[in-house]
Motif scaffolding. Structure first.
Motif, PDB file in Angstrom:
ATOM      1  N   THR A  65       0.820  -1.220   0.000  1.00 36.88           N
ATOM      2  CA  THR A  65       0.000   0.000   0.000  1.00 36.88           C
ATOM      3  C   THR A  65       0.850   1.264   0.000  1.00 36.88           C
ATOM      4  OG1 THR A  65      -0.166  -0.151   2.426  1.00 36.88           O
ATOM      5  CG2 THR A  65      -1.968  -1.092   1.137  1.00 36.88           C
ATOM      6  N   PHE A  73      -4.852   7.559   0.340  1.00 37.33           N
ATOM      7  CA  PHE A  73      -5.624   6.333   0.124  1.00 37.33           C
ATOM      8  C   PHE A  73      -4.845   5.092   0.544  1.00 37.33           C
ATOM      9  CE2 PHE A  73      -7.135   9.449  -3.027  1.00 37.33           C
ATOM     10  CZ  PHE A  73      -8.465   9.536  -2.633  1.00 37.33           C
ATOM     11  N   ASN A  74      -3.510   5.191   0.548  1.00 36.38           N
ATOM     12  CA  ASN A  74      -2.705   4.045   0.988  1.00 36.38           C
ATOM     13  C   ASN A  74      -2.945   3.736   2.466  1.00 36.38           C
ATOM     14  OD1 ASN A  74      -1.486   6.374   1.877  1.00 36.38           O
ATOM     15  ND2 ASN A  74       0.597   5.738   1.390  1.00 36.38           N
ATOM     16  N   ILE A  76      -5.723   4.477   4.219  1.00 34.54           N
ATOM     17  CA  ILE A  76      -7.083   3.934   4.343  1.00 34.54           C
ATOM     18  C   ILE A  76      -7.107   2.473   3.933  1.00 34.54           C
ATOM     19  CG2 ILE A  76      -9.460   4.112   3.510  1.00 34.54           C
ATOM     20  CD1 ILE A  76      -8.925   7.126   3.109  1.00 34.54           C
TER      21      ILE A  76
END
Length: 401
Positions: A65, A73-74, A76
């Motif tokens: 991620t 977003f990584n 999350i």
């Protein structure tokens, strides 16, 4: 000598490639620390294989991620995947799974908020250098990891953990989760501001900021502790009330038995004088049943049935069986606090089996239900055996763990 100079140059200057390479072992170290944090604090038990699987999966997830998904977003995606990894490997409830993610995050963030500004001031660098220069990155993370490790040793030695999360009602659980999420949000905003303005902030401001955050979480932990004690006290009062009811029944039974003692002796003497052995046997059998009823009540003792949840359940089912003229025999041959199963799940299954057994026994002529808790040392397991009469059949159920 030139080799050492090249190594030092690589470590002391911005080097994105080396930073990514160092992140691989550091990610595994951080996964170990995070796992131990939430396992100790939430009192989660697991085998060595499960721990290894978690460390591998969580580390690989974090690396993927971080390197292949853009920020934020990584983060999350990492938390979402981590939720399922913890839930399916360690099998805690949803509340504990969420807390297993939030608690280590908050701990790491608090320590980072305390260390970042002094670290930058002492080394006379900026925030960007801490992220991009390997030697400073390693130094900073080494200090963080040492503090986390020291905290883990304190938690382990002082036996500090949250052990009643399963007993909270839904409203309390939701309030607890909301408080932790709100605290995490405040902490993230605080870290974001600190990261951008850390060069301008005096150290005293950073210390005061850390103290405020620490006070916020300290008050929340204190409140949680008070709620825990309140729930524990409430359960103890409920168990004491159940036990008092049992003692009252025992007292009434013994008083009746004492009141009838002279009549009982006279009746026994009458059968003996007339040499009516068959009548004596029948009368003794009736007398034995009365004594057995009192003895069974003595089993309903919180020192014998030493788990409050199981004690309350067995007491309720005993009174239910009594109302249906069913003789409920209870035998406890083990420490009920050592059951290798969540008490909530165990009592739920036990309650269903007892209800079915009592209802089935009440329909036949001989109304008997036997409940046995014991250790099976030979096969290394714990047994709950429930036997009951059913019309002309004799059936039984066994739970082993």
């Amino acid at each position: 000598m030139e080799i050492f100079n090249n190594i030092w140059t690589a470590l002391s200057t911005p080097n994105e490639g080396l930073i990514k390479l160092l992140c691989i072992p550091l990610t595994f170290i951080e996964s170990i620390l995070v796992m131990n944090l939430f396992m100790y604090i939430l009192n989660i038990k697991a085998t060595k294989n499960k721990k290894i699987i978690y460390i591998i999966l969580s580390s690989i997830t974090s690396l993927i991620t971080t390197n292949f998904i853009v920020s934020p977003f990584n983060t999350i995606a990492n938390y979402l995947i981590l939720f399922f990894i913890i839930y399916f490997i360690f099998k805690p409830n949803i509340i504990k799974t969420i807390l297993a993610i939030l608690i280590p995050t908050i701990v790491f963030a608090l320590i980072s908020s305390l260390l970042l500004n002094p670290f930058i001031k002492i080394n006379n660098i900026d925030y960007n250098a801490t992220l991009t220069i390997p030697v400073y990155r390693l130094e900073y993370l080494f200090i963080v990891y040492i503090i986390i490790l020291s905290l883990l040793l304190i938690i382990k030695n002082k036996n500090i953990y949250l052990n009643v999360l399963d007993e909270f009602d839904t409203k309390t659980k939701l309030t607890l989760i909301f408080t932790f999420i709100l605290g995490l949000f405040v902490l993230c905003v605080n870290l974001f501001v600190t990261a951008y303005y850390t060069n301008e902030l005096p150290i005293i401001i950073s210390v005061l900021n850390f103290m405020c955050l620490l006070a916020y979480f300290g008050i929340n932990i204190y409140t949680l502790t008070r709620i825990t004690k309140l729930i524990s006290t409430k359960k103890q009062l409920a168990n004491a009330e159940e036990y008092n009811n049992t003692l009252q029944i025992i007292h009434d039974s013994v008083r009746c038995f004492k009141h009838d003692f002279d009549n009982t002796v006279a009746t026994l003497g009458g059968y003996i004088q007339t040499n009516d052995i068959e009548g004596l046997k029948n009368y003794y059998k009736q007398l034995e049943n009365e004594c057995e009823k009192v003895n069974n009540l003595y089993i309903l003792n919180p020192e014998i049935i030493n788990n409050p949840g199981i004690y309350s359940l067995l007491t309720n089912k005993y009174h239910k069986a009594e109302k249906q003229d069913v003789k409920l025999n209870i035998s406890v041959l083990m420490d009920l606090n050592t059951i290798n199963m969540k008490i909530y799940d165990f009592t739920k299954i036990l309650g269903i089996l007892l209800d079915n057994s009592i209802d089935a026994a009440s329909t036949c002529e001989e109304k008997i239900v036997n409940v046995i808790f014991r250790e099976d040392d030979k096969n290394k397991r714990q047994l709950l055996i429930i036997e009951n009469t059913f019309l002309s059949k004799y059936v039984f159920s066994i739970i082993n763990n």
